[in-house]
Design a protein around this motif. Structure first.
Motif, short mmCIF file in Angstrom:
data_model
loop_
_atom_site.label_atom_id
_atom_site.label_comp_id
_atom_site.label_asym_id
_atom_site.label_seq_id
_atom_site.Cartn_x
_atom_site.Cartn_y
_atom_site.Cartn_z
N ALA A 25 23.08 1.83 19.70
CA ALA A 25 22.90 0.32 20.15
C ALA A 25 21.89 -0.44 19.24
O ALA A 25 22.14 -1.39 18.70
N PRO A 26 20.73 0.26 19.16
CA PRO A 26 19.76 -0.63 18.38
C PRO A 26 20.04 -0.80 16.87
O PRO A 26 19.77 -1.85 16.30
N VAL A 31 21.77 -4.49 12.58
CA VAL A 31 22.88 -4.88 11.61
C VAL A 31 23.47 -6.07 11.81
O VAL A 31 23.61 -6.98 10.99
N SER A 32 23.71 -6.40 13.21
CA SER A 32 24.55 -7.65 13.83
C SER A 32 23.35 -8.87 13.37
O SER A 32 23.94 -9.95 12.79
N ALA A 37 21.88 -13.24 9.49
CA ALA A 37 21.08 -13.80 8.96
C ALA A 37 21.27 -14.32 7.30
O ALA A 37 21.28 -15.31 7.15
N VAL A 38 22.23 -13.32 6.90
CA VAL A 38 22.74 -13.36 5.54
C VAL A 38 23.91 -14.79 5.43
O VAL A 38 23.89 -15.30 4.67
N PHE A 39 24.59 -14.60 6.51
CA PHE A 39 25.63 -15.51 6.62
C PHE A 39 25.27 -16.96 6.72
O PHE A 39 25.59 -17.82 6.06
N LEU A 40 24.24 -17.14 7.58
CA LEU A 40 23.47 -18.33 7.88
C LEU A 40 22.77 -18.94 6.55
O LEU A 40 22.72 -20.06 5.96
N TRP A 41 22.29 -18.03 5.77
CA TRP A 41 21.47 -18.12 4.50
C TRP A 41 22.31 -18.59 3.47
O TRP A 41 22.10 -19.72 2.82
N GLN A 42 23.70 -17.85 3.30
CA GLN A 42 24.54 -18.24 2.25
C GLN A 42 25.43 -19.42 2.59
O GLN A 42 25.67 -20.45 1.79
N ASN A 52 14.11 -15.43 9.27
CA ASN A 52 13.76 -15.60 10.81
C ASN A 52 14.95 -14.56 11.46
O ASN A 52 14.26 -13.83 12.43
N PHE A 53 16.13 -14.59 11.39
CA PHE A 53 17.15 -13.62 12.15
C PHE A 53 16.92 -12.19 11.59
O PHE A 53 16.93 -11.30 12.50
N GLY A 54 16.55 -12.12 10.22
CA GLY A 54 16.37 -10.43 9.86
C GLY A 54 15.01 -10.06 10.56
O GLY A 54 15.00 -8.85 10.81
N TYR A 55 14.04 -10.99 10.64
CA TYR A 55 12.76 -10.49 11.22
C TYR A 55 12.77 -10.08 12.79
O TYR A 55 12.38 -8.82 13.18
#
Length: 291
Positions: A25-26, A31-32, A37-42, A52-55
């Motif tokens: 679960a964690p 990963v989600s 994070a990667v999608f929004l950055w790209q 932000n989302f990665g942290y």
């Protein structure tokens, strides 16, 4: 001696396999968040969204991972670890260092201005869209006000929750915050700067009111989460979206001994045993996913 050595190896293997299953679960959550994070950055070219989302995903994922792996008495340390990492990031980095108004009033001001800021991202993800997936998990694992309250000496009022009429104060609080912003914006044509010392003043005053009232309520009612139950305006949003939450706590009716420990342990005074006896998941919108 060889059979004993083999037996220890087998037990160690089984224990490791069990721990890996508990970490699913964690790991999925972590990963989600990084995928988002990667999608929004790209998609936007804004590297802040990656950080932000990665942290946040890493902080919460590691916190939940620690919770499931630590011994029973030390499990709250995992949750508090996530609370501190996310709470300090939101309040000190986004609020004080970047000088964004992370309070509810700031969210309203940014919306009226059509500004997609860190505050708007936070409210949209953690308090509007997010609860559809994980309910009011934000309250139990990430809130910077509760981050302080959970270190106070009371867990919950032994006499239980106050009469439901006292819960109306949080809706009044929400309405007053919204009314203040609307009056300033439309009647007085007030346009606050969206970063800087004036914004920092909004954040500081708002948090002082929150912390002062929350700590006063905790000591008066001998209940750390009294502010969450009776005065926090954010619950006016969270209770709506968390009603549709996919993730809900569930008990095993067949194993329930009617001891009432779950009810006594719940910081939000939910009658968990009643849900278990009915073979239901905990449907209450007061549930903050806090073990």
């Amino acid at each position: 001696m060889q059979p004993n050595v083999n037996l220890r190896c087998i037990r160690k293997y089984i224990r490791n396999e069990h721990n890996l299953k508990k970490l699913r679960a964690p790991l999925i959550l972590l990963v989600s968040f990084w995928l988002v994070a990667v999608f929004l950055w790209q998609a936007t070219g804004n590297i802040f969204l990656l950080f932000n989302f990665g942290y946040i995903g890493t902080a919460v994922g590691v916190g939940i991972g620690l919770y499931v792996l630590l011994p029973r008495k030390k499990k709250p340390s995992g949750r508090r670890f996530a609370q501190l990492l996310v709470g300090i990031y939101m309040l000190f980095f986004l609020g004080i260092i970047k000088k964004e108004n992370m309070q509810l009033e700031g969210f309203f001001f940014y919306l009226l201005a059509g500004l997609f800021s860190g505050s708007v991202i936070h409210y949209m993800v953690a308090k509007i869209a997010g609860p559809i997936l994980f309910g009011r998990g934000y309250c139990g694992w990430s809130c910077w006000t509760a981050m302080v309250l959970d270190y106070l000496p009371y867990k919950r009022n032994k006499l239980g929750r106050l009469a439901p009429k006292w819960e109306h104060m949080r809706y009044v609080h929400f309405a007053l915050s919204l009314l203040l912003v609307l009056v300033l914006w439309f009647l007085f044509q007030y346009r606050p700067p969206f970063t800087g010392h004036e914004t920092l003043a909004w954040l500081g005053v708002g948090n002082m009111i929150y912390f002062a009232s929350a700590i006063t309520l905790a000591y008066t009612l001998k209940d750390n989460r009294a502010f969450c139950k009776y005065l926090c305006p954010i619950t006016a949003i969270l209770k709506i979206t968390s009603r549709f939450s996919f993730l809900k706590i569930e008990g095993d009716k067949e194993k329930c001994t009617q001891c009432g420990t779950c009810n006594k342990a719940c910081p939000m005074d939910i009658n968990i045993m009643a849900y278990v006896n009915n073979g239901e998941r905990v449907l209450s919108t007061e549930c903050i996913r806090m073990p």
